[in-house]
Design a protein around this motif. Structure first.
Motif, PDB file in Angstrom:
ATOM      1  N   SER A  40       0.826  -1.071  -0.019  1.00 22.60           N
ATOM      2  CA  SER A  40       0.097   0.090   0.115  1.00 22.60           C
ATOM      3  C   SER A  40       0.946   1.295   0.053  1.00 22.60           C
ATOM      4  O   SER A  40       0.614   2.198  -0.580  1.00 22.60           O
ATOM      5  CB  SER A  40      -0.968   0.073   1.094  1.00 22.60           C
ATOM      6  N   ARG A  41       2.025   1.266   0.544  1.00 24.69           N
ATOM      7  CA  ARG A  41       3.090   2.394   0.507  1.00 24.69           C
ATOM      8  C   ARG A  41       3.268   2.440  -0.874  1.00 24.69           C
ATOM      9  O   ARG A  41       3.640   3.673  -1.422  1.00 24.69           O
ATOM     10  CB  ARG A  41       4.252   2.104   1.399  1.00 24.69           C
ATOM     11  N   VAL A  42       3.585   1.469  -1.627  1.00 20.60           N
ATOM     12  CA  VAL A  42       3.949   1.572  -3.067  1.00 20.60           C
ATOM     13  C   VAL A  42       3.073   2.236  -3.711  1.00 20.60           C
ATOM     14  O   VAL A  42       3.138   3.235  -4.584  1.00 20.60           O
ATOM     15  CB  VAL A  42       4.412   0.168  -3.639  1.00 20.60           C
ATOM     16  N   THR A  50       1.216   9.763   0.691  1.00 19.90           N
ATOM     17  CA  THR A  50       2.668   9.922   1.279  1.00 19.90           C
ATOM     18  C   THR A  50       2.640   9.159   2.465  1.00 19.90           C
ATOM     19  O   THR A  50       1.828   8.563   2.865  1.00 19.90           O
ATOM     20  CB  THR A  50       3.169  11.585   1.471  1.00 19.90           C
ATOM     21  N   TRP A  51       3.760   9.531   3.190  1.00 20.16           N
ATOM     22  CA  TRP A  51       4.105   8.610   4.641  1.00 20.16           C
ATOM     23  C   TRP A  51       3.074   9.191   5.763  1.00 20.16           C
ATOM     24  O   TRP A  51       2.708   8.139   6.574  1.00 20.16           O
ATOM     25  CB  TRP A  51       5.552   8.809   5.160  1.00 20.16           C
ATOM     26  N   ALA A  52       2.494  10.331   5.738  1.00 18.10           N
ATOM     27  CA  ALA A  52       1.889  10.815   6.738  1.00 18.10           C
ATOM     28  C   ALA A  52       0.348  10.636   6.407  1.00 18.10           C
ATOM     29  O   ALA A  52      -0.034  10.764   5.046  1.00 18.10           O
ATOM     30  CB  ALA A  52       2.277  12.292   6.862  1.00 18.10           C
ATOM     31  N   GLU A  53      -0.498  10.790   7.433  1.00 24.50           N
ATOM     32  CA  GLU A  53      -2.029  10.716   6.995  1.00 24.50           C
ATOM     33  C   GLU A  53      -2.397  12.359   6.786  1.00 24.50           C
ATOM     34  O   GLU A  53      -1.728  13.305   7.408  1.00 24.50           O
ATOM     35  CB  GLU A  53      -2.898  10.621   8.380  1.00 24.50           C
ATOM     36  N   LEU A  54      -2.997  12.479   5.670  1.00 21.54           N
ATOM     37  CA  LEU A  54      -3.028  13.939   5.084  1.00 21.54           C
ATOM     38  C   LEU A  54      -4.597  14.293   5.496  1.00 21.54           C
ATOM     39  O   LEU A  54      -5.466  13.444   5.215  1.00 21.54           O
ATOM     40  CB  LEU A  54      -2.573  13.883   3.683  1.00 21.54           C
ATOM     41  N   GLN A  55      -4.533  15.496   5.726  1.00 20.48           N
ATOM     42  CA  GLN A  55      -5.984  16.331   5.852  1.00 20.48           C
ATOM     43  C   GLN A  55      -6.370  17.083   4.571  1.00 20.48           C
ATOM     44  O   GLN A  55      -5.582  17.980   4.329  1.00 20.48           O
ATOM     45  CB  GLN A  55      -6.037  17.076   6.955  1.00 20.48           C
ATOM     46  N   GLY A  97       9.132   6.271  -9.746  1.00 27.47           N
ATOM     47  CA  GLY A  97       9.806   7.639  -8.916  1.00 27.47           C
ATOM     48  C   GLY A  97      10.454   7.154  -7.744  1.00 27.47           C
ATOM     49  O   GLY A  97      11.058   6.396  -7.489  1.00 27.47           O
ATOM     50  N   ASN A  98       9.833   7.933  -6.551  1.00 24.98           N
ATOM     51  CA  ASN A  98      10.289   7.705  -5.128  1.00 24.98           C
ATOM     52  C   ASN A  98      10.334   6.495  -4.827  1.00 24.98           C
ATOM     53  O   ASN A  98      11.046   6.090  -3.791  1.00 24.98           O
ATOM     54  CB  ASN A  98       9.287   8.684  -4.224  1.00 24.98           C
ATOM     55  N   ILE A  99       9.454   5.450  -4.980  1.00 24.47           N
ATOM     56  CA  ILE A  99       9.212   4.365  -4.815  1.00 24.47           C
ATOM     57  C   ILE A  99      10.547   3.428  -4.635  1.00 24.47           C
ATOM     58  O   ILE A  99      10.700   2.629  -3.862  1.00 24.47           O
ATOM     59  CB  ILE A  99       8.092   3.410  -5.197  1.00 24.47           C
ATOM     60  N   MET A 100      11.267   3.634  -5.616  1.00 25.89           N
ATOM     61  CA  MET A 100      12.748   3.098  -6.051  1.00 25.89           C
ATOM     62  C   MET A 100      13.728   3.063  -4.555  1.00 25.89           C
ATOM     63  O   MET A 100      14.480   2.422  -4.448  1.00 25.89           O
ATOM     64  CB  MET A 100      13.159   3.494  -7.269  1.00 25.89           C
ATOM     65  N   ALA A 104      10.296   2.100   3.085  1.00 26.50           N
ATOM     66  CA  ALA A 104       9.333   1.124   3.401  1.00 26.50           C
ATOM     67  C   ALA A 104       9.604  -0.198   2.586  1.00 26.50           C
ATOM     68  O   ALA A 104       8.994  -1.502   2.906  1.00 26.50           O
ATOM     69  CB  ALA A 104       7.797   1.597   3.048  1.00 26.50           C
ATOM     70  N   VAL A 105      10.426  -0.253   1.499  1.00 26.63           N
ATOM     71  CA  VAL A 105      10.835  -1.450   0.955  1.00 26.63           C
ATOM     72  C   VAL A 105      12.428  -1.619   0.862  1.00 26.63           C
ATOM     73  O   VAL A 105      12.958  -0.778   0.643  1.00 26.63           O
ATOM     74  CB  VAL A 105      10.283  -1.367  -0.647  1.00 26.63           C
ATOM     75  N   GLU A 106      12.656  -2.922   0.990  1.00 29.18           N
ATOM     76  CA  GLU A 106      14.118  -3.340   1.040  1.00 29.18           C
ATOM     77  C   GLU A 106      14.530  -3.218  -0.611  1.00 29.18           C
ATOM     78  O   GLU A 106      15.786  -2.777  -0.828  1.00 29.18           O
ATOM     79  CB  GLU A 106      14.434  -4.551   1.675  1.00 29.18           C
TER      80      GLU A 106
END
Ligand SMILES: O=C(O)[C@H](O)COP(=O)(O)O
Ligand SMILES: [Mg+2]
Length: 414
Positions: A40-42, A50-55, A97-100, A104-106
């Motif tokens: 789900s982070r991917v 993003t990593w934080a809960e967004l309002q 992009g950023n996911i690479m 959160a992923v090894e």
């Protein structure tokens, strides 16, 4: 206000729609994370989370959905509205992009994509693809044969052209610059372009065959566009671009310029292995080839099905994808290159077929009789293979092939 958390990006009951871009990833979660959370982070980081809960007060729903997990294989579906049509850099900044680099992923590898029609056809695809076989050459049923003068850099223009002429006269169809030869002082672009094309005309006259030269236009985009213009003005049918080092936005720009001149693009993949060599991380060569087809190259190096000097991913599977139907976009002619020589041709053709371009540099210019004999030997090996005659038998009538077989046999180089 609504809270968006990364858990919102996981829905294993979701069935991707035809309009979704569906990506398959290999995912190894961080040590303290379950695969579901990493998946789900991917999906979140590559779309609108993003990593934080967004309002959030108001937001178009562009969320990707991690919709299947099978061991380390994670499927993520992306809605088409996430993407700007016809903008490959933007697409990649989402799905690769950023996911690479995300903690959160090894490890994470983009393995494959299923391109929806709307997004795929927002790109031009190739102008020619494997039609170069008939429209530029007259190679019949055999593979097109190419060579790069070696050493790859250092030959002065006159010597480069001499080597090219010998190769054409020996039976090669296509003279190609190497990936790191552009516009250096020992062999300036303009001189190489005009003198090589003069030699091409002589070789066509002498052999009665269509010959072509592909000049490496790689560089800053404005220089590439000038080089494409010059190549077209001088009568080049092709240019070469190092597509990975150049970047996809520039490839798209060059593709447009080439269309206005009716010039084909040969894609060299130098640096692809920085993305695809580690099997558990990066972006697969399969996906790199898909990007190249969408952006519109006509031929691309896809490896040698493990016969040559470079590490290869699934050449046969990638080539099948390049030939496959893609909403009417043209196919791409695969190029087998890297450590090939005449003795490898029968096995290569049995693995990849004849609808390819076979490139040999060292396997021609390293022939004990020199470039002309080396070119003849590669052509003889190809003709023998297409005729279904073993190289041993053919070599009894063709001494250049016999010498090549004596030197290299059927060995795979390193
Ligand atoms: O660019 C290439 O593919 C290489 O120049 C291949 O060279 P080789 O045939 O000598 O390995
Ligand atoms: Mg090279």
């Amino acid at each position: 206000m609504t809270g968006i958390t990364y858990e919102d990006f996981l829905d294993l009951s979701y069935e991707p729609s035809d309009a979704d871009l569906v990506c398959e990833f290999h995912v190894e979660p961080a040590a303290d994370m379950e695969i579901e959370a990493a998946a789900s982070r991917v999906a979140s980081e590559s779309s609108n989370g993003t990593w934080a809960e967004l309002q959030v007060e108001e937001c178009v729903d562009l969320s990707a959905t991690a919709c299947d997990i099978d061991g380390s294989r994670v499927t993520v579906a992306y809605p088409d509205a996430l993407f700007e049509p016809g903008n490959m850099p933007q697409v990649l900044s989402c799905i690769a992009g950023n996911i690479m680099g995300m903690k959160a992923v090894e490890r994470i590898r983009l393995l494959d994509c299923r391109w929806p029609e709307g997004l795929a056809t927002s790109f031009p695809g190739p102008q020619f693809g494997s039609r170069v076989r008939d429209e530029i050459f007259d190679a019949g049923d055999r593979p097109i044969l190419a060579t790069v003068p070696k050493p790859k850099v250092g030959l002065p223009t006159k010597e480069h052209v001499r080597v090219g002429r010998e190769a054409w006269l020996g039976g090669i169809d296509l003279l190609k610059d190497d990936e790191n030869l552009t516009d250096q002082s020992f062999n300036p672009y303009e001189d190489r372009l005009t003198e090589s094309l003069a030699a091409r005309d002589e070789a066509e006259e002498a052999t009665g065959e269509s010959k072509s030269y592909l000049v490496n236009v790689t560089g800053p985009t404005h220089d590439m566009l000038e080089r494409v213009d010059r190549a077209a003005e001088e009568g080049c049918e092709y240019v070469m671009v190092d597509v990975v080092t150049t970047g996809w936005g520039a490839v798209q720009t060059v593709r447009d310029a080439c269309e206005s001149h009716g010039v084909a693009i040969h894609a060299h993949r130098a640096m692809h292995a920085a993305f695809d060599r580690i099997e558990t991380h990066g972006v697969s060569m399969r996906v790199i080839a898909q990007l190249a087809r969408l952006c519109g190259v006509d031929q691309i190096h896809t490896g040698t099905a493990d016969l040559g000097k470079l590490a290869n991913e699934d050449t046969v599977g990638i080539n099948e994808w390049l030939y496959s139907d893609l909403y009417g976009l043209r196919d791409v002619l695969p190029v087998a290159s890297g450590g090939l020589h005449p003795g490898l041709v029968p096995e290569l053709v049995s693995r990849v077929g004849t609808n390819v371009c076979i490139q040999a540099g060292g396997g021609i210019h390293g022939h004990p009789g020199g470039t002309h004999d080396g070119a003849k030997a590669l052509r003889q090996a190809t003709d023998a293979t297409v005729a279904g005659v073993s190289l041993e038998e053919y070599a009894t009538d063709y001494p250049e092939l016999a010498v090549a077989m004596e030197k290299w046999g059927t060995e795979t180089p390193r």
